[in-house]
Design a protein around this motif. Sequence first.
Motif, mmCIF file in Angstrom:
data_model
loop_
_atom_site.group_PDB
_atom_site.id
_atom_site.type_symbol
_atom_site.label_atom_id
_atom_site.label_comp_id
_atom_site.label_asym_id
_atom_site.label_seq_id
_atom_site.Cartn_x
_atom_site.Cartn_y
_atom_site.Cartn_z
ATOM 1 N N CYS A 6 0.770 -1.254 0.080
ATOM 2 C CA CYS A 6 -0.080 0.087 0.010
ATOM 3 C C CYS A 6 0.816 1.193 -0.044
ATOM 4 C CB CYS A 6 -0.858 -0.071 1.295
ATOM 5 S SG CYS A 6 -2.126 1.345 1.390
ATOM 6 N N PRO A 7 1.227 1.790 -1.178
ATOM 7 C CA PRO A 7 2.122 3.020 -1.167
ATOM 8 C C PRO A 7 1.481 4.414 -1.142
ATOM 9 C CG PRO A 7 1.417 2.400 -3.503
ATOM 10 C CD PRO A 7 0.708 1.431 -2.492
ATOM 11 N N GLY A 8 2.396 5.189 -0.696
ATOM 12 C CA GLY A 8 1.723 6.695 -0.725
ATOM 13 C C GLY A 8 2.781 7.492 -0.191
ATOM 14 N N SER A 9 2.316 8.887 -0.212
ATOM 15 C CA SER A 9 3.240 9.849 0.600
ATOM 16 C C SER A 9 3.212 9.921 1.905
ATOM 17 C CB SER A 9 3.020 11.324 -0.230
ATOM 18 O OG SER A 9 3.230 11.080 -1.628
ATOM 19 N N PHE A 10 1.775 9.811 2.417
ATOM 20 C CA PHE A 10 1.322 9.719 3.960
ATOM 21 C C PHE A 10 2.020 11.141 4.441
ATOM 22 C CE2 PHE A 10 2.018 5.301 2.615
ATOM 23 C CZ PHE A 10 0.364 4.785 2.872
ATOM 24 N N SER A 40 11.332 15.687 -4.663
ATOM 25 C CA SER A 40 10.915 16.544 -5.255
ATOM 26 C C SER A 40 9.793 17.387 -4.804
ATOM 27 C CB SER A 40 10.859 16.384 -6.753
ATOM 28 O OG SER A 40 9.744 15.386 -6.966
ATOM 29 N N LYS A 41 8.805 16.482 -4.006
ATOM 30 C CA LYS A 41 7.516 17.102 -3.502
ATOM 31 C C LYS A 41 7.770 17.946 -2.538
ATOM 32 C CE LYS A 41 3.880 14.338 -5.430
ATOM 33 N NZ LYS A 41 2.561 13.400 -4.953
ATOM 34 N N ASN A 42 6.662 19.044 -2.241
ATOM 35 C CA ASN A 42 7.031 19.974 -0.991
ATOM 36 C C ASN A 42 6.402 19.100 0.090
ATOM 37 O OD1 ASN A 42 8.064 22.071 0.037
ATOM 38 N ND2 ASN A 42 6.553 23.572 -0.774
ATOM 39 N N SER A 68 9.992 1.850 3.199
ATOM 40 C CA SER A 68 10.106 3.085 2.241
ATOM 41 C C SER A 68 10.487 2.631 0.772
ATOM 42 C CB SER A 68 11.056 4.218 2.915
ATOM 43 O OG SER A 68 12.445 3.449 3.075
ATOM 44 N N PHE A 69 10.518 3.702 0.154
ATOM 45 C CA PHE A 69 10.889 3.206 -1.236
ATOM 46 C C PHE A 69 11.338 4.637 -1.858
ATOM 47 C CE2 PHE A 69 7.527 4.535 -4.450
ATOM 48 C CZ PHE A 69 6.412 4.609 -3.599
ATOM 49 N N ASP A 70 12.218 4.489 -3.011
ATOM 50 C CA ASP A 70 12.587 5.672 -3.588
ATOM 51 C C ASP A 70 12.782 5.154 -5.056
ATOM 52 O OD1 ASP A 70 13.438 8.294 -4.186
ATOM 53 O OD2 ASP A 70 15.601 7.792 -3.373
ATOM 54 N N GLY A 71 11.978 5.838 -6.058
ATOM 55 C CA GLY A 71 12.084 5.423 -7.431
ATOM 56 C C GLY A 71 10.653 4.817 -7.714
ATOM 57 N N LEU A 72 10.725 3.705 -8.696
ATOM 58 C CA LEU A 72 9.529 3.403 -9.273
ATOM 59 C C LEU A 72 9.116 2.273 -8.042
ATOM 60 C CD1 LEU A 72 10.178 2.341 -12.832
ATOM 61 C CD2 LEU A 72 8.686 4.185 -12.027
ATOM 62 N N ILE A 73 7.660 2.313 -7.900
ATOM 63 C CA ILE A 73 6.839 1.277 -6.943
ATOM 64 C C ILE A 73 6.961 0.004 -7.456
ATOM 65 C CG2 ILE A 73 4.587 1.799 -8.019
ATOM 66 C CD1 ILE A 73 5.439 1.049 -4.384
ATOM 67 N N VAL A 74 7.092 -0.355 -8.895
ATOM 68 C CA VAL A 74 7.029 -1.705 -9.358
ATOM 69 C C VAL A 74 8.458 -2.262 -9.109
ATOM 70 C CG1 VAL A 74 5.428 -1.312 -11.194
ATOM 71 C CG2 VAL A 74 7.730 -0.681 -12.011
ATOM 72 N N VAL A 86 -2.274 -2.100 -3.270
ATOM 73 C CA VAL A 86 -3.760 -1.601 -2.805
ATOM 74 C C VAL A 86 -3.679 -0.294 -2.605
ATOM 75 C CG1 VAL A 86 -5.313 -1.552 -1.049
ATOM 76 C CG2 VAL A 86 -3.816 -3.693 -1.425
ATOM 77 N N LYS A 87 -5.051 0.414 -3.680
ATOM 78 C CA LYS A 87 -5.064 1.728 -3.554
ATOM 79 C C LYS A 87 -6.469 1.985 -2.889
ATOM 80 C CE LYS A 87 -1.487 3.750 -5.085
ATOM 81 N NZ LYS A 87 -1.338 4.730 -6.504
ATOM 82 N N GLY A 88 -6.786 3.161 -2.110
ATOM 83 C CA GLY A 88 -8.101 3.523 -1.943
ATOM 84 C C GLY A 88 -8.539 4.556 -2.926
ATOM 85 N N GLN A 103 -2.565 0.901 -14.874
ATOM 86 C CA GLN A 103 -2.226 0.547 -16.276
ATOM 87 C C GLN A 103 -0.755 0.566 -16.624
ATOM 88 O OE1 GLN A 103 -5.103 2.503 -18.220
ATOM 89 N NE2 GLN A 103 -6.495 1.071 -18.488
ATOM 90 N N MET A 104 -0.199 1.659 -16.085
ATOM 91 C CA MET A 104 1.388 1.705 -16.321
ATOM 92 C C MET A 104 2.121 0.737 -15.626
ATOM 93 S SD MET A 104 3.930 3.154 -17.543
ATOM 94 C CE MET A 104 3.712 4.845 -18.151
ATOM 95 N N ASN A 105 1.690 0.510 -14.450
ATOM 96 C CA ASN A 105 2.477 -0.521 -13.460
ATOM 97 C C ASN A 105 2.214 -1.798 -13.903
ATOM 98 O OD1 ASN A 105 3.418 1.332 -11.707
ATOM 99 N ND2 ASN A 105 1.779 1.471 -10.282
HETATM 100 O O1 PNS Z 1 -0.156 9.511 -1.378
HETATM 101 P P1 PNS Z 1 0.243 9.811 -2.900
HETATM 102 O O2 PNS Z 1 1.275 11.089 -3.054
HETATM 103 O O3 PNS Z 1 -1.014 9.856 -3.713
HETATM 104 O O4 PNS Z 1 0.988 8.605 -3.285
HETATM 105 C C1 PNS Z 1 1.245 8.594 -4.785
HETATM 106 C C2 PNS Z 1 2.414 7.412 -4.997
HETATM 107 C C3 PNS Z 1 3.620 7.779 -4.105
HETATM 108 C C4 PNS Z 1 2.071 6.111 -4.581
HETATM 109 C C5 PNS Z 1 2.738 7.298 -6.681
HETATM 110 O O5 PNS Z 1 3.166 8.458 -6.890
HETATM 111 C C6 PNS Z 1 4.054 6.355 -6.692
HETATM 112 O O6 PNS Z 1 3.604 5.252 -6.689
HETATM 113 N N1 PNS Z 1 5.064 6.894 -6.950
HETATM 114 C C7 PNS Z 1 6.211 6.196 -6.910
HETATM 115 C C8 PNS Z 1 6.970 6.581 -8.637
HETATM 116 C C9 PNS Z 1 6.311 5.670 -9.662
HETATM 117 O O7 PNS Z 1 6.372 4.495 -9.601
HETATM 118 N N2 PNS Z 1 5.859 6.468 -10.522
HETATM 119 C C10 PNS Z 1 5.017 5.816 -11.578
HETATM 120 C C11 PNS Z 1 3.730 5.403 -11.385
HETATM 121 S S1 PNS Z 1 2.818 4.691 -12.517
#
Ligand code: PNS
Length: 160
Positions: A6-10, A40-42, A68-74, A86-88, A103-105
């Motif tokens: 379950c990813p997010g900025s939180f 990059s986000k504030n 935690s993660f940095d970069g692509l979630i996949v 999982v996303k809400g 779809q991208m993931n």
């Molecule tokens: O809480 P948020 O800001 O809506 O979370 C967005 C988040 C972090 C889940 C999304 O931006 C993400 O997955 N970022 C990681 C970078 C990435 O994989 N980008 C391509 C997504 S198709």
Amino acid sequence: MRRAVCPGSFDPVTLGHLDIIGRASLLYDELVVAVGMNPSKNRLFSFQERTELLREATAVYDNVVVDSFDGLIVEFCRQREVQVIVKGLRAISDFDYELQMAQMNHGLAGVETMFMTTNPLYSFLSSSLVKEVATYGGDVSGLVPDAVHRRLLERVRATS
Ligand code: PNS
């Protein structure tokens, strides 16, 4: 083992996030809550603070781990051998962008996305709105965990 992420900025975690996390934790053996660093986000809260607050808020769930993660979630999913994100979904306005990301993931790595509908109690709730309301002195005590509320008030006082 059935595992999901379950990813997010939180920034910060809200009761809406916790509703999704708690319900998703019932569906999987392990739920990894992944805090995106994305410098990059504030942000109001540092990556360390966001992670610490999430750990505290999810401590009641035995099968939830915070990472935690940095970069692509996949890429994170590949490293942790997780097949499901999982996303809400709060409202139809969330859907367009979430669909694109799902779809991208899936196209990038075959990772599936499961959408859970938010509890209507929290359908208006976002971290951004919580920060804005708190900044202008509004009461957000019923929208975030107590520890987050205390930290928000401290941060608002320190910056005003
Ligand atoms: O809480 P948020 O800001 O809506 O979370 C967005 C988040 C972090 C889940 C999304 O931006 C993400 O997955 N970022 C990681 C970078 C990435 O994989 N980008 C391509 C997504 S198709």
